[in-house]
Design a protein around this motif. Structure first.
Motif, PDB file in Angstrom:
ATOM      1  N   LEU A  68       0.850  -1.187   0.000  1.00 56.44           N
ATOM      2  CA  LEU A  68       0.000   0.000   0.000  1.00 56.44           C
ATOM      3  C   LEU A  68       0.884   1.235   0.000  1.00 56.44           C
ATOM      4  N   LYS A  69       0.466   2.263  -0.732  1.00 51.71           N
ATOM      5  CA  LYS A  69       1.269   3.476  -0.871  1.00 51.71           C
ATOM      6  C   LYS A  69       0.361   4.685  -0.659  1.00 51.71           C
ATOM      7  N   THR A  70       0.795   5.600   0.208  1.00 50.58           N
ATOM      8  CA  THR A  70       0.026   6.802   0.517  1.00 50.58           C
ATOM      9  C   THR A  70       0.916   8.016   0.361  1.00 50.58           C
ATOM     10  N   ILE A  71       0.451   9.020  -0.381  1.00 51.33           N
ATOM     11  CA  ILE A  71       1.216  10.253  -0.505  1.00 51.33           C
ATOM     12  C   ILE A  71       0.809  11.199   0.622  1.00 51.33           C
ATOM     13  N   GLN A  95       3.128   6.877  19.688  1.00 55.32           N
ATOM     14  CA  GLN A  95       1.895   7.628  19.478  1.00 55.32           C
ATOM     15  C   GLN A  95       1.298   7.317  18.101  1.00 55.32           C
ATOM     16  N   LEU A  96       2.130   7.298  17.054  1.00 53.85           N
ATOM     17  CA  LEU A  96       1.641   6.968  15.717  1.00 53.85           C
ATOM     18  C   LEU A  96       1.145   5.520  15.673  1.00 53.85           C
ATOM     19  N   PHE A  97       1.860   4.623  16.315  1.00 58.23           N
ATOM     20  CA  PHE A  97       1.441   3.221  16.368  1.00 58.23           C
ATOM     21  C   PHE A  97       0.019   3.114  16.912  1.00 58.23           C
ATOM     22  N   ARG A  98      -0.253   3.847  17.979  1.00 56.06           N
ATOM     23  CA  ARG A  98      -1.599   3.822  18.580  1.00 56.06           C
ATOM     24  C   ARG A  98      -2.640   4.419  17.638  1.00 56.06           C
ATOM     25  N   GLU A  99      -2.283   5.493  16.929  1.00 55.10           N
ATOM     26  CA  GLU A  99      -3.200   6.129  15.975  1.00 55.10           C
ATOM     27  C   GLU A  99      -3.569   5.176  14.833  1.00 55.10           C
ATOM     28  N   LEU A 100      -2.623   4.318  14.447  1.00 53.26           N
ATOM     29  CA  LEU A 100      -2.826   3.429  13.302  1.00 53.26           C
ATOM     30  C   LEU A 100      -3.555   2.135  13.648  1.00 53.26           C
ATOM     31  N   ALA A 101      -3.799   1.897  14.917  1.00 51.85           N
ATOM     32  CA  ALA A 101      -4.444   0.650  15.333  1.00 51.85           C
ATOM     33  C   ALA A 101      -5.849   0.545  14.735  1.00 51.85           C
ATOM     34  N   PRO A 102      -6.183  -0.602  14.166  1.00 50.49           N
ATOM     35  CA  PRO A 102      -7.524  -0.769  13.597  1.00 50.49           C
ATOM     36  C   PRO A 102      -8.573  -0.863  14.703  1.00 50.49           C
ATOM     37  N   PRO A 103      -9.838  -0.613  14.367  1.00 50.70           N
ATOM     38  CA  PRO A 103     -10.880  -0.717  15.393  1.00 50.70           C
ATOM     39  C   PRO A 103     -11.115  -2.160  15.850  1.00 50.70           C
ATOM     40  N   TYR A 104     -10.833  -3.120  14.969  1.00 49.33           N
ATOM     41  CA  TYR A 104     -10.983  -4.528  15.330  1.00 49.33           C
ATOM     42  C   TYR A 104      -9.943  -5.343  14.594  1.00 49.33           C
ATOM     43  N   ASP A 152       3.550   0.709   2.935  1.00 45.39           N
ATOM     44  CA  ASP A 152       3.432  -0.432   3.839  1.00 45.39           C
ATOM     45  C   ASP A 152       3.580  -1.660   2.959  1.00 45.39           C
ATOM     46  N   ILE A 153       4.702  -2.354   3.093  1.00 43.82           N
ATOM     47  CA  ILE A 153       4.982  -3.540   2.283  1.00 43.82           C
ATOM     48  C   ILE A 153       4.976  -4.732   3.237  1.00 43.82           C
ATOM     49  N   ILE A 154       3.948  -5.542   3.102  1.00 43.36           N
ATOM     50  CA  ILE A 154       3.720  -6.633   4.038  1.00 43.36           C
ATOM     51  C   ILE A 154       3.818  -7.970   3.306  1.00 43.36           C
ATOM     52  N   ASP A 155       4.692  -8.823   3.803  1.00 46.73           N
ATOM     53  CA  ASP A 155       4.794 -10.193   3.321  1.00 46.73           C
ATOM     54  C   ASP A 155       4.327 -11.097   4.458  1.00 46.73           C
ATOM     55  N   TYR A 156       3.312 -11.908   4.163  1.00 46.38           N
ATOM     56  CA  TYR A 156       2.782 -12.800   5.194  1.00 46.38           C
ATOM     57  C   TYR A 156       2.508 -14.172   4.596  1.00 46.38           C
ATOM     58  N   SER A 157       2.435 -15.157   5.474  1.00 43.42           N
ATOM     59  CA  SER A 157       2.120 -16.506   5.021  1.00 43.42           C
ATOM     60  C   SER A 157       1.465 -17.283   6.155  1.00 43.42           C
ATOM     61  N   PHE A 211      -5.058  -2.634   6.776  1.00 44.19           N
ATOM     62  CA  PHE A 211      -3.950  -1.719   6.521  1.00 44.19           C
ATOM     63  C   PHE A 211      -4.349  -0.570   5.601  1.00 44.19           C
ATOM     64  N   GLY A 212      -5.415  -0.752   4.833  1.00 47.78           N
ATOM     65  CA  GLY A 212      -5.926   0.337   4.011  1.00 47.78           C
ATOM     66  C   GLY A 212      -6.448   1.494   4.841  1.00 47.78           C
ATOM     67  N   MET A 213      -6.859   1.217   6.080  1.00 45.85           N
ATOM     68  CA  MET A 213      -7.343   2.277   6.969  1.00 45.85           C
ATOM     69  C   MET A 213      -6.227   3.224   7.401  1.00 45.85           C
ATOM     70  N   ARG A 214      -4.998   2.849   7.173  1.00 42.84           N
ATOM     71  CA  ARG A 214      -3.884   3.710   7.552  1.00 42.84           C
ATOM     72  C   ARG A 214      -3.779   4.942   6.660  1.00 42.84           C
ATOM     73  N   GLY A 215      -4.153   4.816   5.380  1.00 43.07           N
ATOM     74  CA  GLY A 215      -4.014   5.915   4.435  1.00 43.07           C
ATOM     75  C   GLY A 215      -4.638   7.220   4.924  1.00 43.07           C
ATOM     76  N   PRO A 216      -5.923   7.233   5.298  1.00 43.13           N
ATOM     77  CA  PRO A 216      -6.526   8.471   5.794  1.00 43.13           C
ATOM     78  C   PRO A 216      -5.855   9.007   7.065  1.00 43.13           C
ATOM     79  N   VAL A 217      -5.392   8.107   7.910  1.00 41.91           N
ATOM     80  CA  VAL A 217      -4.690   8.538   9.135  1.00 41.91           C
ATOM     81  C   VAL A 217      -3.380   9.214   8.760  1.00 41.91           C
ATOM     82  N   TYR A 218      -2.616   8.596   7.860  1.00 43.05           N
ATOM     83  CA  TYR A 218      -1.367   9.201   7.403  1.00 43.05           C
ATOM     84  C   TYR A 218      -1.624  10.584   6.801  1.00 43.05           C
TER      85      TYR A 218
END
Length: 146
Positions: free
Chosen positions: A5-8, A23-32, A109-114, A132-139
């Motif tokens: 995901l990329k946000t300008i 502080q930013l970590f807490r702001e980026l936390a999803p609601p669930y 945000d470049i996430i590799d998961y398995s 992780f898409g919810m981070r864009g508006p916060v950023y």
């Protein structure tokens, strides 16, 4: 499976990179699921971030180790790798990359998961994208021009 995901944003890349703190970590936390922060050392190699994912039914521990950090003239990043991840995940690597873009920056945000199963990885993709898409508006809100 890779999610990128990329946000300008409207601040210079070093200001943005240096704002990646608790502080930013807490702001980026999803609601669930809700995140209970147990430990946040920072974003330097060897630092640990530990959370408890609270689903309402069961809680899961997630511990990540910061394994990389680098700053260049045009980019800065750090990487967290899951040491203890919640099921069904088996592997987790998240590169937080900030690149210079004119007078602003791109946050990647470049996430590799398995999970160990390609079909399950594909099924999780929309959930990862939503979380992780919810981070864009916060950023964009936090990194307006100052």
């Amino acid at each position: 499976m890779r999610l990128h995901l990329k946000t300008i944003v409207q601040q210079d890349f070093l200001s943005v990179f240096n704002a990646f703190d608790e502080q930013l970590f807490r702001e980026l936390a999803p609601p669930y699921p809700r995140l209970k922060l147990l430990r946040f050392d920072g974003s330097a190699p060897g630092d640990v971030v530990e959370v408890e994912l609270q689903t309402g039914i069961k809680a899961f521990r997630w511990t990540s180790l910061i394994t990389e950090r680098k700053i260049t003239d045009t980019a800065a990043w750090f990487v967290d790798e899951g040491q203890e991840v919640p099921p069904p995940l088996r592997n987790w690597r998240h590169k937080h990359l900030i690149t210079k873009q004119g007078s602003g920056a791109f946050i990647h945000d470049i996430i590799d998961y398995s999970t160990g199963y390609k079909v399950l990885d594909l099924l999780l993709y929309p959930l990862m994208l939503a979380a992780f898409g919810m981070r864009g508006p916060v950023y964009r809100r936090l990194f307006r021009q100052v």
